[in-house]
Design a protein around this motif. Structure first.
Motif, PDB file in Angstrom:
ATOM      1  N   UNK A 149     -12.590  -9.694   2.730  1.00 23.18           N
ATOM      2  CA  UNK A 149     -11.532 -10.500   2.451  1.00 23.18           C
ATOM      3  C   UNK A 149     -10.228  -9.705   1.963  1.00 23.18           C
ATOM      4  N   UNK A 150      -9.233 -10.019   2.671  1.00 25.46           N
ATOM      5  CA  UNK A 150      -7.927  -9.100   2.307  1.00 25.46           C
ATOM      6  C   UNK A 150      -7.333 -10.184   1.236  1.00 25.46           C
ATOM      7  N   UNK A 151      -6.658  -9.429   0.295  1.00 27.40           N
ATOM      8  CA  UNK A 151      -6.026 -10.096  -0.686  1.00 27.40           C
ATOM      9  C   UNK A 151      -4.773 -10.885  -0.335  1.00 27.40           C
ATOM     10  N   UNK A 152      -4.163 -11.555  -0.838  1.00 27.31           N
ATOM     11  CA  UNK A 152      -2.935 -12.183  -0.499  1.00 27.31           C
ATOM     12  C   UNK A 152      -1.924 -11.404  -0.018  1.00 27.31           C
ATOM     13  N   UNK A 153      -1.805 -10.345  -0.991  1.00 33.60           N
ATOM     14  CA  UNK A 153      -0.667  -9.362  -0.896  1.00 33.60           C
ATOM     15  C   UNK A 153      -0.729  -8.674   0.321  1.00 33.60           C
ATOM     16  N   UNK A 154      -2.075  -7.979   0.472  1.00 27.16           N
ATOM     17  CA  UNK A 154      -2.270  -7.379   1.705  1.00 27.16           C
ATOM     18  C   UNK A 154      -1.918  -8.377   3.049  1.00 27.16           C
ATOM     19  N   UNK A 155      -2.703  -9.229   3.148  1.00 25.18           N
ATOM     20  CA  UNK A 155      -2.440 -10.226   4.295  1.00 25.18           C
ATOM     21  C   UNK A 155      -0.967 -10.635   4.651  1.00 25.18           C
ATOM     22  N   UNK A 156      -0.131 -10.673   3.661  1.00 26.02           N
ATOM     23  CA  UNK A 156       1.322 -11.005   3.770  1.00 26.02           C
ATOM     24  C   UNK A 156       2.066 -10.019   4.347  1.00 26.02           C
ATOM     25  N   UNK A 157       1.756  -8.534   3.723  1.00 22.69           N
ATOM     26  CA  UNK A 157       2.327  -7.453   4.136  1.00 22.69           C
ATOM     27  C   UNK A 157       1.861  -7.094   5.575  1.00 22.69           C
ATOM     28  N   UNK A 158       0.754  -7.141   5.996  1.00 23.56           N
ATOM     29  CA  UNK A 158       0.343  -7.017   7.490  1.00 23.56           C
ATOM     30  C   UNK A 158       0.808  -8.123   8.189  1.00 23.56           C
ATOM     31  N   UNK A 159       1.041  -9.281   7.997  1.00 23.64           N
ATOM     32  CA  UNK A 159       1.533 -10.285   8.949  1.00 23.64           C
ATOM     33  C   UNK A 159       2.946 -10.365   8.772  1.00 23.64           C
ATOM     34  N   UNK A 160       3.612  -9.328   8.018  1.00 25.27           N
ATOM     35  CA  UNK A 160       5.189  -9.238   8.516  1.00 25.27           C
ATOM     36  C   UNK A 160       5.503  -7.851   9.005  1.00 25.27           C
ATOM     37  N   UNK A 161       4.310  -6.950   9.417  1.00 23.69           N
ATOM     38  CA  UNK A 161       4.451  -5.812   9.885  1.00 23.69           C
ATOM     39  C   UNK A 161       4.939  -4.582   9.080  1.00 23.69           C
ATOM     40  N   UNK A 162       4.802  -4.764   7.869  1.00 17.68           N
ATOM     41  CA  UNK A 162       5.303  -3.851   7.012  1.00 17.68           C
ATOM     42  C   UNK A 162       4.213  -2.842   6.569  1.00 17.68           C
ATOM     43  N   UNK A 163       4.494  -1.462   6.467  1.00 18.04           N
ATOM     44  CA  UNK A 163       3.853  -0.454   6.018  1.00 18.04           C
ATOM     45  C   UNK A 163       3.461  -0.390   4.883  1.00 18.04           C
ATOM     46  N   UNK A 164       2.450   0.072   4.216  1.00 17.40           N
ATOM     47  CA  UNK A 164       1.959   0.333   2.666  1.00 17.40           C
ATOM     48  C   UNK A 164       3.429   1.227   2.172  1.00 17.40           C
ATOM     49  N   UNK A 165       3.649   2.267   2.742  1.00 18.71           N
ATOM     50  CA  UNK A 165       4.680   3.193   2.286  1.00 18.71           C
ATOM     51  C   UNK A 165       6.072   2.664   2.150  1.00 18.71           C
ATOM     52  N   UNK A 166       6.374   1.880   3.160  1.00 18.99           N
ATOM     53  CA  UNK A 166       7.538   0.895   3.371  1.00 18.99           C
ATOM     54  C   UNK A 166       7.716   0.294   2.051  1.00 18.99           C
ATOM     55  N   UNK A 167       6.850  -0.520   2.004  1.00 18.22           N
ATOM     56  CA  UNK A 167       6.820  -1.374   0.760  1.00 18.22           C
ATOM     57  C   UNK A 167       6.777  -0.959  -0.566  1.00 18.22           C
ATOM     58  N   UNK A 168       5.994   0.217  -0.790  1.00 18.29           N
ATOM     59  CA  UNK A 168       5.789   0.938  -2.031  1.00 18.29           C
ATOM     60  C   UNK A 168       7.349   1.564  -2.217  1.00 18.29           C
TER      61      UNK A 168
END
Length: 83
Positions: free
Chosen positions: A1-20
């Motif tokens: 199960x993915x966290x809501x935060x991870x699900x949202x980031x992935x659905x919007x096509x953002x990379x982890x490093x970009x958001x961070x």
């Protein structure tokens, strides 16, 4: 199960490093927050809510296990939320 935060980031096509980078935290810390290995500070949660323009709220970031039915469009099924 993915966290809501991870699900949202992935659905919007953002990379982890970009958001961070944009919310000014270390990518490793954001990764741990998304995986539930580290709790976000309220300040970081607020920055994430602002970044995602309210598509996720502080409670979903701080207590992801309470929102297993998070839909990656940024909405939640509140019936699935547990007290």
């Amino acid at each position: 199960m993915q966290s809501p935060l991870r699900s949202l980031r992935i659905s919007q096509g953002h990379t982890l490093s970009h958001v961070a980078k944009l919310i000014e935290i270390d990518p490793a810390n954001l990764s741990r927050i998304e995986r539930g290995q580290q709790m976000a500070s309220l300040e970081v949660a607020e920055r994430l809510v602002k970044f995602y323009e309210g598509q996720i709220n502080e409670l979903q970031i701080l207590y992801p296990h309470r929102y297993p039915d998070f839909i990656s469009s940024g909405k939640t099924n509140t019936a699935g939320a547990q007290p």
